[in-house]
Design an enzyme around this catalytic site. Sequence first.
Site, PDB file in Angstrom:
ATOM      1  CE1 TYR A 154      58.267  22.922 -58.363  1.00 57.49           C
ATOM      2  CE2 TYR A 154      56.954  21.773 -59.991  1.00 57.49           C
ATOM      3  CZ  TYR A 154      57.195  22.116 -58.684  1.00 57.49           C
ATOM      4  OH  TYR A 154      56.363  21.636 -57.707  1.00 57.49           O
ATOM      5  CG  HIS A 205      54.574  26.725 -55.722  1.00 53.94           C
ATOM      6  ND1 HIS A 205      55.468  26.629 -56.758  1.00 53.94           N
ATOM      7  CD2 HIS A 205      54.687  25.548 -55.068  1.00 53.94           C
ATOM      8  CE1 HIS A 205      56.088  25.455 -56.717  1.00 53.94           C
ATOM      9  NE2 HIS A 205      55.628  24.779 -55.697  1.00 53.94           N
TER      10      HIS A 205
HETATM   11  N1  LIG Z   1      53.561  21.916 -54.574  1.00 51.21           N
HETATM   12  C1  LIG Z   1      54.750  21.709 -54.039  1.00 51.21           C
HETATM   13  O1  LIG Z   1      55.228  22.504 -53.210  1.00 51.21           O
HETATM   14  C2  LIG Z   1      55.541  20.478 -54.429  1.00 51.21           C
HETATM   15  C3  LIG Z   1      56.611  20.039 -53.625  1.00 51.21           C
HETATM   16  C4  LIG Z   1      57.299  18.889 -54.017  1.00 51.21           C
HETATM   17  C5  LIG Z   1      56.929  18.208 -55.190  1.00 51.21           C
HETATM   18  N2  LIG Z   1      55.905  18.676 -55.964  1.00 51.21           N
HETATM   19  C6  LIG Z   1      55.529  17.995 -57.247  1.00 51.21           C
HETATM   20  O2  LIG Z   1      55.421  16.600 -57.030  1.00 51.21           O
HETATM   21  C7  LIG Z   1      56.279  15.906 -57.966  1.00 51.21           C
HETATM   22  C8  LIG Z   1      56.726  14.581 -57.356  1.00 51.21           C
HETATM   23  O3  LIG Z   1      57.370  14.844 -56.131  1.00 51.21           O
HETATM   24  P1  LIG Z   1      58.205  13.803 -55.294  1.00 51.21           P
HETATM   25  O4  LIG Z   1      59.545  13.670 -55.924  1.00 51.21           O
HETATM   26  O5  LIG Z   1      58.131  14.222 -53.899  1.00 51.21           O
HETATM   27  O6  LIG Z   1      57.379  12.427 -55.560  1.00 51.21           O
HETATM   28  P2  LIG Z   1      57.521  10.944 -54.991  1.00 51.21           P
HETATM   29  O7  LIG Z   1      56.487  10.153 -55.737  1.00 51.21           O
HETATM   30  O8  LIG Z   1      57.448  10.892 -53.510  1.00 51.21           O
HETATM   31  O9  LIG Z   1      58.977  10.484 -55.404  1.00 51.21           O
HETATM   32  C9  LIG Z   1      59.369  10.363 -56.736  1.00 51.21           C
HETATM   33  C10 LIG Z   1      60.560   9.417 -56.817  1.00 51.21           C
HETATM   34  O10 LIG Z   1      60.075   8.092 -56.645  1.00 51.21           O
HETATM   35  C11 LIG Z   1      60.772   7.191 -57.489  1.00 51.21           C
HETATM   36  N3  LIG Z   1      59.770   6.164 -57.885  1.00 51.21           N
HETATM   37  C12 LIG Z   1      58.809   6.235 -58.831  1.00 51.21           C
HETATM   38  N4  LIG Z   1      58.054   5.106 -58.840  1.00 51.21           N
HETATM   39  C13 LIG Z   1      58.559   4.305 -57.860  1.00 51.21           C
HETATM   40  C14 LIG Z   1      58.212   3.014 -57.358  1.00 51.21           C
HETATM   41  N5  LIG Z   1      57.176   2.300 -57.862  1.00 51.21           N
HETATM   42  N6  LIG Z   1      58.959   2.504 -56.333  1.00 51.21           N
HETATM   43  C15 LIG Z   1      60.000   3.218 -55.791  1.00 51.21           C
HETATM   44  N7  LIG Z   1      60.382   4.444 -56.226  1.00 51.21           N
HETATM   45  C16 LIG Z   1      59.667   4.981 -57.250  1.00 51.21           C
HETATM   46  C17 LIG Z   1      61.291   7.996 -58.642  1.00 51.21           C
HETATM   47  O11 LIG Z   1      62.609   7.576 -58.896  1.00 51.21           O
HETATM   48  P3  LIG Z   1      63.174   7.243 -60.381  1.00 51.21           P
HETATM   49  O12 LIG Z   1      63.421   8.547 -61.044  1.00 51.21           O
HETATM   50  O13 LIG Z   1      64.418   6.489 -60.048  1.00 51.21           O
HETATM   51  O14 LIG Z   1      62.144   6.396 -61.080  1.00 51.21           O
HETATM   52  C18 LIG Z   1      61.288   9.441 -58.140  1.00 51.21           C
HETATM   53  O15 LIG Z   1      62.572   9.924 -57.900  1.00 51.21           O
HETATM   54  C19 LIG Z   1      57.387  16.908 -58.261  1.00 51.21           C
HETATM   55  O16 LIG Z   1      58.050  16.654 -59.484  1.00 51.21           O
HETATM   56  C20 LIG Z   1      56.584  18.205 -58.340  1.00 51.21           C
HETATM   57  O17 LIG Z   1      55.955  18.324 -59.600  1.00 51.21           O
HETATM   58  C21 LIG Z   1      55.199  19.784 -55.590  1.00 51.21           C
END
Ligand SMILES: NC(=O)c1ccc[n+]([C@@H]2O[C@H](COP(=O)([O-])OP(=O)(O)OC[C@H]3O[C@@H](n4cnc5c(N)ncnc54)[C@H](OP(=O)(O)O)[C@@H]3O)[C@@H](O)[C@H]2O)c1
Length: 295
Positions: A53, A108
């Site tokens: 990242y 990862h």
């Molecule tokens: N290991 C891996 O391969 C891998 C892959 C993907 C992700 N990850 C990790 O997981 C983290 C999160 O991933 P994700 O983006 O997939 O997570 P997610 O929880 O599915 O989505 C996050 C999004 O949800 C929104 N959000 C937050 N609270 C909310 C609520 N109560 N209601 C509606 N929307 C809401 C946020 O928008 P706003 O910004 O508008 O608040 C944000 O853009 C990443 O940053 C990373 O660290 C790891």
Amino acid sequence: MPRTIRLSDGKQIPALAWGNGSSGLLASGEMASSLGAIVLRAGITHIDTAQGYHTEAETGESLKASGLSRGDVWITTKETKTTPEDVKRSVEESIARLGSIPDLLLIHNPFVPEHGKIGEFWTYLEALVHDGTLKGCSLGFSNFRPKDIEEVMAVATIKPVCHQLEYHPYVLTHLEPVLALQEKYGIVTEAYGPLTPILRHPGGPLKPVLEKISQRLGVDAGTVLLLWTMQKGAVAVTTSTKPDNIKKLATLNSMEGLSQEDMEEIERVGKTVHFRHYKEHMTKDFPSPDLPDGK
Ligand SMILES: NC(=O)c1ccc[n+]([C@@H]2O[C@H](COP(=O)([O-])OP(=O)(O)OC[C@H]3O[C@@H](n4cnc5c(N)ncnc54)[C@H](OP(=O)(O)O)[C@@H]3O)[C@@H](O)[C@H]2O)c1
């Protein structure tokens, strides 16, 4: 106090994590750094980062700016891509960027090690714990299929404590063999993409269920999904780029839980559908279930 989950090595991991690996944050290091400090001050004490990242330095800056002490914060990072000869150097560079040894280091994805060498790669990480480079750091992996988990378990003398993967009600059926192995070996789930049923697959069969529960509790559907995730015993790895939403996320730490009936209904309805957003790792040599995507 943040909610925590006990790991097999006895450590308590904060059950709510804020990731700085989502697109809005990757675009700007400064944003990852300043938002990270807001996150920590709001009471979310777990930051999820990764070499890939390019936000490890910002994670360290967030900690400094927050004024919190290192012991009050949990940092997870991930080994993204390296050769066997370079594992030590790459881990040392992560530590230098973070400004401290992480609490948890994950491989990862199963394609980070060379083909057929996942077990060998695991032993390199173990050696770094033993020689003090990763003193006190727990080890785990991310996006592993059943055969990848077994490759590690065949050689591990330091047991993996966590598996970070896409986890929400619409992948539960596909994950059954993975979760069965995790149960067998005492490996805690770290759930990324937990909000997928409302963000990336809206309008599926969970919509009315989440609406009903959220209306009764006076919260939004995202909050219901995150509560469900943590009550399943998984770390919810979510994110937000908005300070107001971050403060709302932090209230999850003290919020009352879902009823047993709510938990079971979300799981039962979720399992009738298969939808995966992050497809690059867990679909290869691990067939998806024959289910509709529910749209
Ligand atoms: N290991 C891996 O391969 C891998 C892959 C993907 C992700 N990850 C990790 O997981 C983290 C999160 O991933 P994700 O983006 O997939 O997570 P997610 O929880 O599915 O989505 C996050 C999004 O949800 C929104 N959000 C937050 N609270 C909310 C609520 N109560 N209601 C509606 N929307 C809401 C946020 O928008 P706003 O910004 O508008 O608040 C944000 O853009 C990443 O940053 C990373 O660290 C790891």
